[in-house]
Design a protein around this motif. Sequence first.
Motif, mmCIF file in Angstrom:
data_model
loop_
_atom_site.group_PDB
_atom_site.id
_atom_site.type_symbol
_atom_site.label_atom_id
_atom_site.label_comp_id
_atom_site.label_asym_id
_atom_site.label_seq_id
_atom_site.Cartn_x
_atom_site.Cartn_y
_atom_site.Cartn_z
ATOM 1 N N THR A 1 0.831 -1.208 0.000
ATOM 2 C CA THR A 1 0.000 0.000 0.000
ATOM 3 C C THR A 1 0.864 1.255 0.000
ATOM 4 O OG1 THR A 1 -0.051 0.368 2.392
ATOM 5 C CG2 THR A 1 -1.590 -1.278 1.489
ATOM 6 N N ASN A 2 0.186 2.367 -0.147
ATOM 7 C CA ASN A 2 0.853 3.647 0.033
ATOM 8 C C ASN A 2 0.429 4.271 1.363
ATOM 9 O OD1 ASN A 2 2.213 3.603 -2.471
ATOM 10 N ND2 ASN A 2 0.345 4.239 -3.519
ATOM 11 N N ASP A 3 0.009 3.431 2.292
ATOM 12 C CA ASP A 3 -0.508 3.946 3.564
ATOM 13 C C ASP A 3 0.589 4.444 4.493
ATOM 14 O OD1 ASP A 3 -2.880 3.135 2.575
ATOM 15 O OD2 ASP A 3 -3.110 1.371 3.881
ATOM 16 N N GLU B 1 1.615 3.600 -15.081
ATOM 17 C CA GLU B 1 0.524 4.488 -14.728
ATOM 18 C C GLU B 1 0.374 4.492 -13.227
ATOM 19 O OE1 GLU B 1 -3.494 5.220 -16.995
ATOM 20 O OE2 GLU B 1 -2.492 3.378 -17.613
ATOM 21 N N MET B 2 0.403 5.658 -12.665
ATOM 22 C CA MET B 2 0.284 5.742 -11.223
ATOM 23 C C MET B 2 -1.197 5.842 -10.895
ATOM 24 S SD MET B 2 3.511 6.365 -9.789
ATOM 25 C CE MET B 2 5.064 6.226 -10.649
ATOM 26 N N SER B 3 -1.733 4.799 -10.397
ATOM 27 C CA SER B 3 -3.149 4.808 -10.089
ATOM 28 C C SER B 3 -3.373 5.600 -8.806
ATOM 29 C CB SER B 3 -3.654 3.389 -9.924
ATOM 30 O OG SER B 3 -2.802 2.707 -9.045
ATOM 31 N N HIS C 1 -4.687 6.441 -5.047
ATOM 32 C CA HIS C 1 -4.469 5.797 -3.766
ATOM 33 C C HIS C 1 -5.573 4.777 -3.467
ATOM 34 C CE1 HIS C 1 -2.828 5.607 0.228
ATOM 35 N NE2 HIS C 1 -4.035 5.759 0.717
ATOM 36 N N TYR C 2 -5.197 3.569 -3.213
ATOM 37 C CA TYR C 2 -6.183 2.541 -2.881
ATOM 38 C C TYR C 2 -6.539 2.640 -1.404
ATOM 39 C CZ TYR C 2 -5.851 0.022 -7.286
ATOM 40 O OH TYR C 2 -5.919 -0.345 -8.585
ATOM 41 N N GLU C 3 -7.804 2.728 -1.148
ATOM 42 C CA GLU C 3 -8.211 2.908 0.250
ATOM 43 C C GLU C 3 -7.897 1.661 1.064
ATOM 44 O OE1 GLU C 3 -9.005 5.407 2.070
ATOM 45 O OE2 GLU C 3 -8.601 6.571 0.257
HETATM 46 C C1 LIG Z 1 0.951 3.646 -4.721
HETATM 47 O O1 LIG Z 1 1.201 4.775 -5.534
HETATM 48 C C2 LIG Z 1 1.842 4.505 -6.771
HETATM 49 C C3 LIG Z 1 2.055 5.805 -7.469
HETATM 50 O O2 LIG Z 1 0.838 6.465 -7.675
HETATM 51 C C4 LIG Z 1 0.999 3.521 -7.605
HETATM 52 O O3 LIG Z 1 1.671 3.182 -8.786
HETATM 53 C C5 LIG Z 1 0.725 2.292 -6.799
HETATM 54 O O4 LIG Z 1 -0.116 1.444 -7.528
HETATM 55 C C6 LIG Z 1 0.067 2.691 -5.498
HETATM 56 N N1 LIG Z 1 -0.216 1.512 -4.731
HETATM 57 C C7 LIG Z 1 -1.449 1.264 -4.333
HETATM 58 C C8 LIG Z 1 -1.658 0.036 -3.575
HETATM 59 O O5 LIG Z 1 -2.364 2.015 -4.596
#
Ligand SMILES: *[C@@H]1O[C@H](CO)[C@@H](O)[C@H](O)[C@H]1NC(C)=O
Length: 719
Positions: free
Chosen positions: A244-246, A703-705, A707-709
């Motif tokens: 995650t990006n948490d 592709e930077m998606s 933020h996944y909750e």
């Molecule tokens: C975290 O952020 C990066 C950059 O936006 C992205 O590529 C990655 O998929 C993100 N991870 C999640 C779990 O959202």
Amino acid sequence: MLMYCVKTLLGLLALSTTAGAFEDSVTDYAPSVNVLCPDLATTEFVREWTASNQTINPNEAEYVQARINSTIAQAWNDWVDDGTQLGYNTTSFQGNFPKIGIAIPGGGLRAAQFGAAVLSGIDARNDSAKNAGTGGLLQVSSYLSGLSGGSWITGSLFFNNFPTLGELVFGNGNNLTGWLLDIAFATPDGDDVFSEYNQYFFGSILWSVMAKANTGIDTSITDPWARMISYHFLNQTNRQNFFTNDTAHGAGELWSSIPTIPAWQQYEMPFPILVTDSRPQGLNTTTALPLDPTVYEITPFEFASYDPDLSAGVNLTFAGTPMTNKKPVNATACVTGFDQAGFMMGTSASLFNQILDFAHNTLQGFSQSDGNGLLYVLSRQLSEVSTRADDVANWPNPFNGVKTATYDDANSTWLSLIDGASNGENIPLGPLFVKTRALDVIVTLDGSADDPNNWPNGTGMLFTEERLSSILEASHQQMPPLPQNAQAFVDTGARERATFFGCDPTQNPPEYPLVIYIPNMPPFNGDEPAANTGTFQLQYTPKQQQVLFDQIHNNTISGFVPNTNNADPNFGKCLQCAAVDRARYKISPVINRSNFCQTCFTQYCFNPQNPPSLSEVPNRKQLFVDPDPQGLANFLSENKNKLIGGVVGLVVFIALLIGGLIWWKKRRDQQFVAQYHQVSALHEEEELNLKRYSQYVRPESYEMSTHYESLHSPLSPRH
Ligand SMILES: *[C@@H]1O[C@H](CO)[C@@H](O)[C@H](O)[C@H]1NC(C)=O
Ligand SMILES: *[C@@H]1O[C@H](CO)[C@@H](O)[C@H](O)[C@H]1NC(C)=O
Ligand SMILES: *[C@@H]1O[C@H](CO)[C@@H](O)[C@H](O)[C@H]1NC(C)=O
Ligand SMILES: *[C@@H]1O[C@H](CO)[C@@H](O)[C@H](O)[C@H]1NC(C)=O
Ligand SMILES: *[C@@H]1O[C@H](CO)[C@@H](O)[C@H](O)[C@H]1NC(C)=O
Ligand SMILES: *[C@@H]1O[C@H](CO)[C@@H](O)[C@H](O)[C@H]1NC(C)=O
Ligand SMILES: *[C@@H]1O[C@H](CO)[C@@H](O)[C@H](O)[C@H]1NC(C)=O
Ligand SMILES: *[C@@H]1O[C@H](CO)[C@@H](O)[C@H](O)[C@H]1NC(C)=O
Ligand SMILES: *[C@@H]1O[C@H](CO)[C@@H](O)[C@H](O)[C@H]1NC(C)=O
Ligand SMILES: *[C@@H]1O[C@H](CO)[C@@H](O)[C@H](O)[C@H]1NC(C)=O
Ligand SMILES: *[C@@H]1O[C@H](CO)[C@@H](O)[C@H](O)[C@H]1NC(C)=O
Ligand SMILES: *[C@@H]1O[C@H](CO)[C@@H](O)[C@H](O)[C@H]1NC(C)=O
């Protein structure tokens, strides 16, 4: 295609500029640029000295002395008590206890685990170590140096607030989650680099690296490497948040912030030093370095070199700042936050200039395999995207214009920093031999993979002996007499048991420190070894970790009884004898060595006139036996092709990252620039590069998606 990429690029930029919205973000990896510098009239950025009149950083001196005054004084008492058991009365030392440093070698995850297990064996907080009498050496030590894999355990220990080693490595079920070494470094979600979770991982890592590149500072392969290291060795990553990006996953934790750590403030920890080598400007070798290029060290206060030719250090807080003649080039453009803990450990472990060469050399032999193609693509990509050096850690040179008469890189605006073992010195001994640090005892852990079974044979220490006597004579203490060469290390058995060097100096003060050598060695009891794993093994099952750790811990606390496979019940006290021995020389008249300690020294000291023999350490099994053959590491280490596969996994990963970096990496002006480039300049990106990039990597993988909750993590403990 060009439009597509530009759009993606813009999207990325938009995302990274909103990164500030997160409290704890992987983008904290970006240094701050254009920071107003402290008053140039009153601030000293670069400290200089000479080999004949060395000084150490006053903050270092203060910490070391305050620790000696407080915790170390008490720790000696806890460890050797009043000395009666050794045949001394410690009162007679009048408080003059020896000053001790510990060095942890390189060797990837093997070295990191080896270092941790040896430290557990000399840690007073560990019951079996305490009972054996070895536990306590860690507490009386003033310095802890690490390089490459050894830098990871060093950093990990600090950024986790100095827990016990078992808790650090394996977790405590609470706020420590362990090193998670069963999760592969390069491809945490398995071999398929395009899998959803691997893509999340790469995405997060790229996001960090690009946030740094975004500031205009040159990045390289060392940056993604630094981020991978942070996931395992810093304190913010666990199984639940891995993909995650948490959390920032250690981004934003600075080496210069170590003094804010609670255990530091209680003086519980030795003073940490990392070692890194440099490839001088103009030398573009991809093989081992000779001994003359400058060796640097990184402390919480300074990036420095005590090599006589440089003898200077810069305030670590400003280490990323373009400087010349000891001053920032632009007083409103200082850089802070360059000293990311992951990047410091990554710099010390930046062996890519050699790995990639290794890969290239291996190419011919495996020309038919898929892996081969990937390696080829990687080497092509690297040569195409190269701005300055893609395969080294890029540091602005803070010593530009310093010591111009002697310092090799005095005219360079950038330094190419590489793995601390690149010159053959696989143990970070240099900083501990610096004269002004005045160490009496140097505990030398050697976990090098020198021989075909991945055991050490003294080579690293012999390189240091040579560098000390040929290049550092004016600035450093000398090595005590060692076996003459690697063969002699083998033949004397000195590499298969704890060995003390320099027990009987001929002068007072002694002409060299006493060296306590603790090699990675086969189990003393004749068990099959599990600790001699390969340097490039990037994944361990929990069982493999545990057996390796226990074997090394057992070896560390057990010593040896000549001609047997028994543990020495006196080893703990013998280790205490070695640790206190130099105190005798500080008293006038010199106190005689006790009979008990003399008996210990007869067994454990290396006497060049009467060297020990290999037959004293019988039945030591040399061949690695996997304690968890079902485990993944078996897959990686026992089968040569698959070992290559493991490296290919890393290489694939790196190829992807490099691919992504192309966007940020233009052939930038390599000349020194006072002002950092704006990222908008990258719109001039040549179509050529983008095309090449698109041939190798699916663009959508970058592709930077958003933020996944919540994210269901596929990582549950595997046992
Ligand atoms: C975290 O952020 C990066 C950059 O936006 C992205 O590529 C990655 O998929 C993100 N991870 C999640 C779990 O959202
Ligand atoms: C110094 O840095 C500032 C940004 O803080 C920039 O605006 C200025 O142009 C720079 N000066 C020079 C001479 O490069
Ligand atoms: C050694 O260096 C210190 C600090 O730079 C200086 O104060 C001192 O005078 C020097 N001593 C000698 C003998 O040069
Ligand atoms: C350490 O103790 C000595 C002697 O008591 C004292 O002179 C010195 O100031 C102390 N240093 C520190 C840093 O506490
Ligand atoms: C050690 O020496 C001190 C001072 O001479 C003395 O008071 C003490 O009793 C001695 N301790 C032992 C165990 O002999
Ligand atoms: C974990 O918790 C213990 C006890 O609450 C504390 O002493 C320690 O500092 C914590 N460690 C980290 C890394 O937060
Ligand atoms: C990790 O360490 C940093 C630096 O010591 C500290 O500020 C932070 O609270 C720690 N985080 C966790 C999750 O323990
Ligand atoms: C090394 O650098 C020299 C000149 O700096 C150059 O001629 C040579 O081609 C370079 N070698 C490699 C392998 O890059
Ligand atoms: C580095 O500079 C900062 C800011 O001026 C200062 O607070 C710090 O004490 C300096 N560190 C050292 C080791 O001199
Ligand atoms: C640095 O440049 C100066 C002037 O160009 C030159 O005299 C000197 O030899 C160079 N130093 C090194 C170490 O290359
Ligand atoms: C010792 O290790 C080195 C590699 O570090 C190796 O080249 C050499 O052959 C080894 N020598 C012996 C005697 O094992
Ligand atoms: C370590 O030593 C203990 C006690 O002698 C023994 O029970 C254990 O099996 C040993 N572990 C290993 C991995 O050698």
